[in-house]
Motif scaffolding. Structure first.
Motif, PDB file in Angstrom:
ATOM      1  N   ASP A  95       0.857  -1.293   0.126  1.00  0.00           N
ATOM      2  CA  ASP A  95       0.008   0.083  -0.082  1.00  0.00           C
ATOM      3  C   ASP A  95       1.085   1.470  -0.032  1.00  0.00           C
ATOM      4  O   ASP A  95       0.691   2.211  -0.853  1.00  0.00           O
ATOM      5  N   ASP A 116       2.615   1.876  -3.133  1.00  0.00           N
ATOM      6  CA  ASP A 116       1.921   2.244  -4.251  1.00  0.00           C
ATOM      7  C   ASP A 116       1.178   3.821  -3.992  1.00  0.00           C
ATOM      8  O   ASP A 116       0.237   4.135  -4.889  1.00  0.00           O
ATOM      9  N   ILE A 171      -0.946   4.366  -1.650  1.00  0.00           N
ATOM     10  CA  ILE A 171      -2.567   4.019  -1.249  1.00  0.00           C
ATOM     11  C   ILE A 171      -2.451   3.861   0.312  1.00  0.00           C
ATOM     12  O   ILE A 171      -1.574   3.474   0.919  1.00  0.00           O
ATOM     13  N   LYS A 225      -4.517   5.424   2.739  1.00  0.00           N
ATOM     14  CA  LYS A 225      -4.927   6.547   3.652  1.00  0.00           C
ATOM     15  C   LYS A 225      -6.396   5.979   4.321  1.00  0.00           C
ATOM     16  O   LYS A 225      -6.623   6.632   5.232  1.00  0.00           O
ATOM     17  N   GLU A 226      -7.160   5.542   3.326  1.00  0.00           N
ATOM     18  CA  GLU A 226      -8.474   5.373   3.760  1.00  0.00           C
ATOM     19  C   GLU A 226      -8.638   3.972   4.732  1.00  0.00           C
ATOM     20  O   GLU A 226      -9.809   3.831   5.108  1.00  0.00           O
TER      21      GLU A 226
END
Length: 187
Positions: free
Chosen positions: A41, A44, A46, A48-49
């Protein structure tokens, strides 16, 4: 060893350190949830959610407050897709915890919100949750209590509950670890 830091844009970035060149760092001890941020993550850009991102940000902010630029979180600093890296990490874990300047224990199942109730009632509520926290049931708990010199416990809201010295009685009663061992002495 890979460590996290915030880059100039405030984004998380990973930096690899070899041997004795590792700078002072904080380390996060936590229980895993269903939405942890992984190495992939972060690589890449990504994640944060995911719910686990808040723990990473918590660790980074605590480290910054303690004057530490770098911090380590197992869920995203180890590439678990590499069996060699995962094996090395497992074999190095005690050393990594012992070399950490600070260890922050994030107790996701202990709540200590600001409250209107009196201090005694408030302390009793979080202390009961503290003693029954899922964190104490993990196989890693022993080394994460004994290896680091500085261990601080935080509620899910990020409130400091105490450290391994101030919570010694509760920790020893909950884990049955002898006081001497908790303090770093051989038993």
């Amino acid at each position: 060893m890979r460590l996290l830091t915030h880059n100039n844009n405030g984004e998380l970035s990973l930096t690899e350190f070899l041997g004795e060149n590792t700078p002072p760092y904080a380390i996060l001890s936590h229980t895993w949830g269903s939405e942890e941020v992984t190495f992939a993550d972060l690589s890449d850009g990504i994640g944060k959610e995911k719910a686990g991102y808040d723990k990473i940000e918590f660790c980074g902010e605590r480290a910054r407050c303690d004057g530490l630029q770098y911090f380590w979180v197992d869920s995203c600093c180890i590439d678990k897709a590499s069996s060699n890296e995962l094996t090395e990490a497992i074999n190095s874990m005690f050393r990594w915890y012992s070399k950490a300047a600070k260890c922050y224990v994030y107790l996701s199942d202990v709540s200590c919100p600001s409250s209107e109730m009196d201090n005694i009632t408030h302390a009793l509520l979080w202390e009961t949750a503290f003693r029954t926290s899922r964190w104490f049931t993990r196989g890693w708990t022993l080394q994460e209590l004994i290896a680091p010199r500085s261990v601080e416990f935080f509620s899910r809201e990020g409130s400091l509950l105490g450290n391994k010295e101030s919570l010694e009685q509760q920790i020893c009663e909950t884990t049955r670890i002898p006081v001497k061992a908790l303090g770093g002495c051989s038993i």
